[in-house]
Design a protein around this motif. Sequence first.
Motif, PDB file in Angstrom:
ATOM      1  N   HIS A 196       0.855  -1.186   0.000  1.00 49.11           N
ATOM      2  CA  HIS A 196       0.000   0.000   0.000  1.00 49.11           C
ATOM      3  C   HIS A 196       0.891   1.236   0.000  1.00 49.11           C
ATOM      4  CE1 HIS A 196      -2.978   2.947   1.509  1.00 49.11           C
ATOM      5  NE2 HIS A 196      -3.870   2.155   0.927  1.00 49.11           N
ATOM      6  N   SER A 197       0.346   2.364  -0.443  1.00 51.65           N
ATOM      7  CA  SER A 197       1.127   3.598  -0.434  1.00 51.65           C
ATOM      8  C   SER A 197       1.605   3.947   0.976  1.00 51.65           C
ATOM      9  CB  SER A 197       0.302   4.757  -1.014  1.00 51.65           C
ATOM     10  OG  SER A 197      -0.923   4.910  -0.317  1.00 51.65           O
ATOM     11  N   LEU A 198       0.859   3.529   2.011  1.00 56.49           N
ATOM     12  CA  LEU A 198       1.283   3.741   3.392  1.00 56.49           C
ATOM     13  C   LEU A 198       2.593   3.008   3.670  1.00 56.49           C
ATOM     14  CD1 LEU A 198       0.716   4.822   6.261  1.00 56.49           C
ATOM     15  CD2 LEU A 198      -0.597   2.730   6.677  1.00 56.49           C
ATOM     16  N   ASP A 199       2.728   1.777   3.173  1.00 57.12           N
ATOM     17  CA  ASP A 199       3.971   1.011   3.348  1.00 57.12           C
ATOM     18  C   ASP A 199       5.117   1.688   2.607  1.00 57.12           C
ATOM     19  OD1 ASP A 199       2.521  -1.098   4.722  1.00 57.12           O
ATOM     20  OD2 ASP A 199       1.781  -1.679   2.748  1.00 57.12           O
ATOM     21  N   TYR A 200       4.821   2.176   1.408  1.00 53.93           N
ATOM     22  CA  TYR A 200       5.864   2.840   0.615  1.00 53.93           C
ATOM     23  C   TYR A 200       6.371   4.094   1.325  1.00 53.93           C
ATOM     24  CZ  TYR A 200       8.183   5.130  -3.307  1.00 53.93           C
ATOM     25  OH  TYR A 200       9.113   5.759  -4.115  1.00 53.93           O
ATOM     26  N   SER A 201       5.468   4.835   1.965  1.00 56.11           N
ATOM     27  CA  SER A 201       5.861   6.094   2.613  1.00 56.11           C
ATOM     28  C   SER A 201       6.825   5.876   3.768  1.00 56.11           C
ATOM     29  CB  SER A 201       4.619   6.843   3.115  1.00 56.11           C
ATOM     30  OG  SER A 201       4.011   6.160   4.196  1.00 56.11           O
ATOM     31  N   LYS A 202       6.885   4.669   4.292  1.00 50.70           N
ATOM     32  CA  LYS A 202       7.776   4.375   5.416  1.00 50.70           C
ATOM     33  C   LYS A 202       9.191   3.997   4.962  1.00 50.70           C
ATOM     34  CE  LYS A 202       3.893   2.873   8.283  1.00 50.70           C
ATOM     35  NZ  LYS A 202       3.786   4.164   8.957  1.00 50.70           N
ATOM     36  N   LEU A 203       9.385   3.862   3.658  1.00 49.27           N
ATOM     37  CA  LEU A 203      10.712   3.522   3.137  1.00 49.27           C
ATOM     38  C   LEU A 203      11.592   4.764   3.075  1.00 49.27           C
ATOM     39  CD1 LEU A 203       9.641   1.278   0.107  1.00 49.27           C
ATOM     40  CD2 LEU A 203      10.370   0.497   2.374  1.00 49.27           C
ATOM     41  N   ASP A 204      12.896   4.592   3.316  1.00 46.58           N
ATOM     42  CA  ASP A 204      13.798   5.719   3.110  1.00 46.58           C
ATOM     43  C   ASP A 204      14.033   5.886   1.613  1.00 46.58           C
ATOM     44  OD1 ASP A 204      16.049   4.023   2.236  1.00 46.58           O
ATOM     45  OD2 ASP A 204      16.244   3.469   4.342  1.00 46.58           O
ATOM     46  N   LYS A 205      14.660   6.982   1.235  1.00 43.45           N
ATOM     47  CA  LYS A 205      14.797   7.326  -0.177  1.00 43.45           C
ATOM     48  C   LYS A 205      15.540   6.238  -0.956  1.00 43.45           C
ATOM     49  CE  LYS A 205      15.817  11.317  -3.095  1.00 43.45           C
ATOM     50  NZ  LYS A 205      16.255  12.739  -3.112  1.00 43.45           N
ATOM     51  N   HIS A 206      16.598   5.691  -0.361  1.00 46.08           N
ATOM     52  CA  HIS A 206      17.382   4.648  -1.039  1.00 46.08           C
ATOM     53  C   HIS A 206      16.551   3.386  -1.241  1.00 46.08           C
ATOM     54  CE1 HIS A 206      20.752   2.067  -2.158  1.00 46.08           C
ATOM     55  NE2 HIS A 206      20.353   1.214  -1.216  1.00 46.08           N
ATOM     56  N   SER A 207      15.838   2.962  -0.201  1.00 48.94           N
ATOM     57  CA  SER A 207      15.031   1.739  -0.290  1.00 48.94           C
ATOM     58  C   SER A 207      13.897   1.901  -1.288  1.00 48.94           C
ATOM     59  CB  SER A 207      14.467   1.385   1.088  1.00 48.94           C
ATOM     60  OG  SER A 207      15.509   1.158   2.012  1.00 48.94           O
ATOM     61  N   ALA A 208      13.302   3.091  -1.324  1.00 49.48           N
ATOM     62  CA  ALA A 208      12.217   3.340  -2.264  1.00 49.48           C
ATOM     63  C   ALA A 208      12.705   3.267  -3.701  1.00 49.48           C
ATOM     64  CB  ALA A 208      11.595   4.710  -1.989  1.00 49.48           C
ATOM     65  N   ARG A 209      13.846   3.863  -3.951  1.00 46.61           N
ATOM     66  CA  ARG A 209      14.386   3.846  -5.316  1.00 46.61           C
ATOM     67  C   ARG A 209      14.791   2.420  -5.718  1.00 46.61           C
ATOM     68  NH1 ARG A 209      15.539   7.878  -8.625  1.00 46.61           N
ATOM     69  NH2 ARG A 209      16.927   7.490 -10.401  1.00 46.61           N
ATOM     70  N   GLU A 210      15.340   1.680  -4.773  1.00 39.41           N
ATOM     71  CA  GLU A 210      15.739   0.301  -5.038  1.00 39.41           C
ATOM     72  C   GLU A 210      14.526  -0.569  -5.343  1.00 39.41           C
ATOM     73  OE1 GLU A 210      17.537  -2.270  -1.861  1.00 39.41           O
ATOM     74  OE2 GLU A 210      19.345  -1.948  -3.048  1.00 39.41           O
ATOM     75  N   LEU A 211      13.417  -0.296  -4.661  1.00 36.34           N
ATOM     76  CA  LEU A 211      12.185  -1.040  -4.895  1.00 36.34           C
ATOM     77  C   LEU A 211      11.669  -0.836  -6.321  1.00 36.34           C
ATOM     78  CD1 LEU A 211       9.646  -2.614  -3.706  1.00 36.34           C
ATOM     79  CD2 LEU A 211       8.689  -0.344  -3.319  1.00 36.34           C
ATOM     80  N   LEU A 212      11.808   0.408  -6.842  1.00 37.84           N
ATOM     81  CA  LEU A 212      11.215   0.755  -8.131  1.00 37.84           C
ATOM     82  C   LEU A 212      12.150   0.557  -9.323  1.00 37.84           C
ATOM     83  CD1 LEU A 212       9.489   4.106  -7.048  1.00 37.84           C
ATOM     84  CD2 LEU A 212       8.409   1.854  -7.243  1.00 37.84           C
TER      85      LEU A 212
END
Length: 523
Positions: free
Chosen positions: A191-207
């Motif tokens: 969910h977008s709520l889970d995504y918002s808890k990621l740090d910038k590096h983890s979010a970019r790595e996910l995508l």
Amino acid sequence: MASQNHSRSHKIGIIGAGISGIAAAKQLSHYNPVVFEATDSIGGVWKHCSFSSTKLQTPRRDFEFSDYPWPGRDDSSFPSHVEVLEYLLSYAAHFDVLKHVQYNSRVVEIRCIFGTDHGTPQLDVKHGEYGPLLSGHPVWEVAVEANQSKNIQWYTFELLVICIGKYGDIPKVPVFPPGQGQEAFHGMVLHSLDYSKLDKHSARELLAGKKVAIFGYKKSAIDLAMESAQANQDGPPCTMVIRTLHWTVPSYQIWGLPFFLFFSTRFSQFLHERPGQSLSKTLLCLLLSPMRKAISKFIESYLEWKLPLKKYGLKPDHPFVEDYASCQMAILPENFFAEADKGNIKFKRATKWWFWNRGIEFEDNTKLEADVVILATGYDGKKKLQDILPDPFSSLILDSAGIMPLYRGTIHPLIPNMAFVGYIESVSNLHTAELRCKWLARLADERFKLPSVQEMIEQTTKEIEVMKRTTRFYKRHCISTYSINHSDEICEEMGWNSWRKKNWFLELFSPYNSQDYEDKKDM
């Protein structure tokens, strides 16, 4: 509950330290309230539900406290979520609000302890009077879990102010038949709520390098699509799966005219229906309906000219005014359609869909391969309220249409000694919350009295009827088309002058914001 401590008694308790909670704590500070914040920081969604690309939806001067202007408030750029959080922290520190906040303190239970019979609250409104907010004896008992420990501390309050908000905490997730839900998919679902808890590096790595599907077409979904596009400039595109279209706006200029001229002045709001208006005003609104439609069409013509809505099949079927009246309008990030033109963002319209092992399948028998599926499908804030309130109040909090019937957006006529802040929306939710907190503080001080329970119910019913006639998205309880009139009524109850400008011309044609409701204007 493993362990319980004896109750600590206070006059006022506030649950939540987001924008509404901080505003309430400041206005009620002379009662030394206790503010319970479940996390380690104030800020609410601006701290815990924001992405790196998230920005404020309004200019600075439209999103500020009446007695604490933004530094550089005339800067036309939209502040990032980091700047918004810094502003909130600065405000709270300036007015010494933080001393009231207990961090990492999660409310796990609320009990009504006044007027009970064998532990069951007795609701009696036969006499038709709501009564004072501060009655001189405890009404609510609150169980608080601190620092995720098993020890529970109980508190009692004469007045409880609920500021936990409609966003965050409980994600709204689609339900699928067996075999067609997340269990069928071999990729990642969040969910977008889970995504918002990621740090910038983890979010970019996910995508990065992933085939991403994003469900939704509101602000969160649009921001997520931009982040995915930026992470995959040389990779696969992300696909936005859209069930309901809404109007998006590139800036607050329409054919070179400032947006506030169309909806945010006293003159422009005169064109729209308001609750409890006279018969003559109702007839006038009927006569002026072609002008309302013309303004909506005027704005739509600009958006169709400015944005490639037809090219991508993103032109909504409903009028622009319906999105504005329900606070659904979203501001587009810069270069959003530039990324779509480069092929980094694609769009898929769908009303029904389900998972298969390699992605998503749609009712038209097409399939979309995906590695990551992000559900920007909103939050169930009303369930959050129902879960925390005891019976019978949890069943009373919503009416038959699923709307919270709050008098002045703050008091539920059938729930004693409790207030709710942050549950009605407008163009600037900060301004909406702050003014109602000022009203609440003066009500607690007994500077005025509430009308009878029946009169409050009639007023909330009128507001809901207006919303139902104005927009199909009425369940959001948005007052944007009659916000000035709503504020007028609040001012009149507080004994303030409802006309806040220096002269009649400004009164009619300039926008209203928090600065107009500064306390010193009524000294």
